[in-house]
Motif scaffolding. Structure first.
Motif, PDB file in Angstrom:
ATOM      1  N   UNK A  23       0.833  -1.200   0.000  1.00  0.00           N
ATOM      2  CA  UNK A  23       0.000   0.000   0.000  1.00  0.00           C
ATOM      3  C   UNK A  23       0.867   1.248   0.000  1.00  0.00           C
ATOM      4  N   UNK A  24       1.908   1.227   0.803  1.00  0.00           N
ATOM      5  CA  UNK A  24       2.785   2.392   0.916  1.00  0.00           C
ATOM      6  C   UNK A  24       3.510   2.674  -0.399  1.00  0.00           C
ATOM      7  N   UNK A  25       4.058   1.639  -1.003  1.00  0.00           N
ATOM      8  CA  UNK A  25       4.777   1.814  -2.270  1.00  0.00           C
ATOM      9  C   UNK A  25       3.830   2.314  -3.360  1.00  0.00           C
ATOM     10  N   UNK A  26       2.663   1.697  -3.440  1.00  0.00           N
ATOM     11  CA  UNK A  26       1.686   2.092  -4.447  1.00  0.00           C
ATOM     12  C   UNK A  26       1.238   3.528  -4.287  1.00  0.00           C
ATOM     13  N   UNK A  27       0.992   3.938  -3.042  1.00  0.00           N
ATOM     14  CA  UNK A  27       0.541   5.309  -2.792  1.00  0.00           C
ATOM     15  C   UNK A  27       1.630   6.327  -3.126  1.00  0.00           C
ATOM     16  N   UNK A  28       2.874   6.014  -2.760  1.00  0.00           N
ATOM     17  CA  UNK A  28       3.980   6.939  -3.056  1.00  0.00           C
ATOM     18  C   UNK A  28       4.144   7.101  -4.570  1.00  0.00           C
ATOM     19  N   UNK A  29       4.149   5.979  -5.288  1.00  0.00           N
ATOM     20  CA  UNK A  29       4.310   6.049  -6.748  1.00  0.00           C
ATOM     21  C   UNK A  29       3.159   6.827  -7.382  1.00  0.00           C
ATOM     22  N   UNK A  30       1.938   6.524  -6.946  1.00  0.00           N
ATOM     23  CA  UNK A  30       0.770   7.182  -7.522  1.00  0.00           C
ATOM     24  C   UNK A  30       0.769   8.684  -7.245  1.00  0.00           C
ATOM     25  N   UNK A  31       1.047   9.075  -6.002  1.00  0.00           N
ATOM     26  CA  UNK A  31       1.011  10.495  -5.647  1.00  0.00           C
ATOM     27  C   UNK A  31       2.149  11.276  -6.292  1.00  0.00           C
ATOM     28  N   UNK A  32       3.328  10.657  -6.368  1.00  0.00           N
ATOM     29  CA  UNK A  32       4.448  11.318  -7.026  1.00  0.00           C
ATOM     30  C   UNK A  32       4.156  11.491  -8.515  1.00  0.00           C
ATOM     31  N   UNK A  33       3.550  10.460  -9.122  1.00  0.00           N
ATOM     32  CA  UNK A  33       3.195  10.550 -10.537  1.00  0.00           C
ATOM     33  C   UNK A  33       2.212  11.684 -10.790  1.00  0.00           C
ATOM     34  N   UNK A  34       1.167  11.756  -9.971  1.00  0.00           N
ATOM     35  CA  UNK A  34       0.192  12.845 -10.122  1.00  0.00           C
ATOM     36  C   UNK A  34       0.839  14.210  -9.910  1.00  0.00           C
ATOM     37  N   UNK A  35       1.761  14.286  -8.955  1.00  0.00           N
ATOM     38  CA  UNK A  35       2.428  15.555  -8.680  1.00  0.00           C
ATOM     39  C   UNK A  35       3.229  16.025  -9.888  1.00  0.00           C
ATOM     40  N   UNK A  36       3.905  15.095 -10.540  1.00  0.00           N
ATOM     41  CA  UNK A  36       4.737  15.454 -11.683  1.00  0.00           C
ATOM     42  C   UNK A  36       3.890  15.779 -12.904  1.00  0.00           C
ATOM     43  N   UNK A  37       2.791  15.047 -13.082  1.00  0.00           N
ATOM     44  CA  UNK A  37       1.964  15.221 -14.273  1.00  0.00           C
ATOM     45  C   UNK A  37       1.056  16.441 -14.172  1.00  0.00           C
ATOM     46  N   UNK A  38       0.455  16.675 -13.003  1.00  0.00           N
ATOM     47  CA  UNK A  38      -0.569  17.707 -12.874  1.00  0.00           C
ATOM     48  C   UNK A  38      -0.085  19.017 -12.272  1.00  0.00           C
ATOM     49  N   UNK A  39       0.688  18.921 -11.189  1.00  0.00           N
ATOM     50  CA  UNK A  39       0.985  20.119 -10.392  1.00  0.00           C
ATOM     51  C   UNK A  39       1.703  21.222 -11.163  1.00  0.00           C
ATOM     52  N   UNK A  40       2.710  20.918 -12.002  1.00  0.00           N
ATOM     53  CA  UNK A  40       3.377  22.026 -12.715  1.00  0.00           C
ATOM     54  C   UNK A  40       2.417  22.896 -13.513  1.00  0.00           C
ATOM     55  N   UNK A  41       1.476  22.268 -14.187  1.00  0.00           N
ATOM     56  CA  UNK A  41       0.516  23.031 -14.998  1.00  0.00           C
ATOM     57  C   UNK A  41      -0.507  23.759 -14.121  1.00  0.00           C
ATOM     58  N   UNK A  42      -0.914  23.111 -13.012  1.00  0.00           N
ATOM     59  CA  UNK A  42      -1.877  23.741 -12.117  1.00  0.00           C
ATOM     60  C   UNK A  42      -1.279  24.967 -11.429  1.00  0.00           C
ATOM     61  N   UNK A  43      -0.023  24.876 -11.011  1.00  0.00           N
ATOM     62  CA  UNK A  43       0.613  26.027 -10.361  1.00  0.00           C
ATOM     63  C   UNK A  43       0.803  27.167 -11.346  1.00  0.00           C
ATOM     64  N   UNK A  44       1.244  26.840 -12.559  1.00  0.00           N
ATOM     65  CA  UNK A  44       1.398  27.874 -13.579  1.00  0.00           C
ATOM     66  C   UNK A  44       0.071  28.569 -13.848  1.00  0.00           C
ATOM     67  N   UNK A  45      -0.988  27.755 -13.962  1.00  0.00           N
ATOM     68  CA  UNK A  45      -2.314  28.334 -14.161  1.00  0.00           C
ATOM     69  C   UNK A  45      -2.791  29.113 -12.965  1.00  0.00           C
ATOM     70  N   UNK A  46      -2.494  28.604 -11.752  1.00  0.00           N
ATOM     71  CA  UNK A  46      -2.902  29.303 -10.535  1.00  0.00           C
ATOM     72  C   UNK A  46      -2.237  30.655 -10.387  1.00  0.00           C
ATOM     73  N   UNK A  47      -0.955  30.732 -10.709  1.00  0.00           N
ATOM     74  CA  UNK A  47      -0.239  32.007 -10.633  1.00  0.00           C
ATOM     75  C   UNK A  47      -0.766  32.984 -11.686  1.00  0.00           C
ATOM     76  N   UNK A  48      -0.984  32.487 -12.914  1.00  0.00           N
ATOM     77  CA  UNK A  48      -1.504  33.346 -13.980  1.00  0.00           C
ATOM     78  C   UNK A  48      -2.897  33.870 -13.641  1.00  0.00           C
ATOM     79  N   UNK A  49      -3.751  32.987 -13.094  1.00  0.00           N
ATOM     80  CA  UNK A  49      -5.097  33.404 -12.707  1.00  0.00           C
ATOM     81  C   UNK A  49      -5.048  34.442 -11.596  1.00  0.00           C
ATOM     82  N   UNK A  50      -4.186  34.235 -10.605  1.00  0.00           N
ATOM     83  CA  UNK A  50      -4.082  35.181  -9.497  1.00  0.00           C
ATOM     84  C   UNK A  50      -3.641  36.554  -9.988  1.00  0.00           C
ATOM     85  N   UNK A  51      -2.674  36.574 -10.883  1.00  0.00           N
ATOM     86  CA  UNK A  51      -2.214  37.862 -11.415  1.00  0.00           C
ATOM     87  C   UNK A  51      -3.319  38.552 -12.202  1.00  0.00           C
TER      88      UNK A  51
END
Length: 234
Positions: free
Chosen positions: A199-227
């Motif tokens: 469970x631990x290995x699966x959760x770490x891999x899954x969450x790290x994968x989502x972080x790499x795939x989604x977060x960069x674009x979401x943060x860029x969009x979040x900063x642009x929207x805030x400005x």
């Protein structure tokens, strides 16, 4: 009333203080409080990350939004304010937990027991989490989000600027903090009850994968929207 008297009036001071808050900051703070509560509710469901066989608790989606919001605030308004928001996030967490306990403790209506017994059972199953899980959630929350903001802010001083730099910082900070989040939450919630290795290995891999795939674009969009929101503020 003169302009000086108007400015000194308590109501006018409050109005000025409210107007001084950037529009984007106000909106993100409201969203932040909602996501802290929602994360604990939707986490009851495990979802599969297509096209892989990896599974992750659905609370990761609102939690990633917490990562995006705090990173955006750290980027635009400073690390100190982002950390303060994380600590203040305990208030909606505590209030929602108290209200859940109150509602669970109140007797259901006779009509619900007779005609909606399955709905009542589902409600109690989803919200009646064990004390270990209730303690594990806030511990993982505070540690991982503070770590995320710290890493994100530290990387800002290493030449990671511009849009690409923002995306790289967001991905690294989110991936590392989500790995720590998984270790803390699963260990505190389930260690000793069963073998948590898979469970631990699966959760770490899954969450790290989502972080790499989604977060960069979401943060860029979040900063642009805030400005953009702040540029439209009167």
């Amino acid at each position: 009333m003169s302009e000086e008297q108007l400015s000194a009036a308590p109501g006018h001071s409050l109005t000025n203080a409210a107007a001084a808050i950037p529009r984007a900051l106000f909106i993100y703070i409201v969203l932040y409080g909602g996501m802290t509560v929602l994360a604990g509710v939707v986490a009851f469901k495990q979802v599969q990350l297509w096209p892989s066989q990896l599974a992750v608790e659905a609370g990761i989606f609102p939690f990633l939004l917490l990562v995006v919001i705090t990173s955006t605030i750290a980027q635009l308004y400073g690390q100190k304010l982002a950390n303060r928001l994380i600590w203040i996030g305990f208030i909606p967490l505590a209030l929602s937990a108290a209200l859940i306990f109150l509602v669970l403790g109140l007797p259901p209506s006779p009509e619900m027991v007779e005609f909606r017994a399955s709905d009542l059972a589902a409600f109690e199953t989803v919200l009646g989490q064990t004390p270990r899980i209730l303690m594990a959630g806030p511990a993982a929350y505070i540690t991982s989000l503070l770590l995320n903001v710290w890493i994100f802010s530290k990387l800002a001083g290493s030449g990671q600027s511009g849009t690409i730099g923002l995306m790289v910082r967001g991905a690294i900070a989110s991936a590392l903090s989500q790995a720590v989040d998984s270790v803390i939450f699963i260990t505190l919630a389930f260690y000793g009850e069963f073998d948590i290795t898979n469970l631990l290995i699966g959760q770490v891999i899954a969450k790290v994968t989502l972080s790499i795939v989604l977060v960069p674009f979401l943060i860029t969009g979040g900063v642009a929207l805030a400005r953009w929101l702040d540029s439209k503020q009167d």
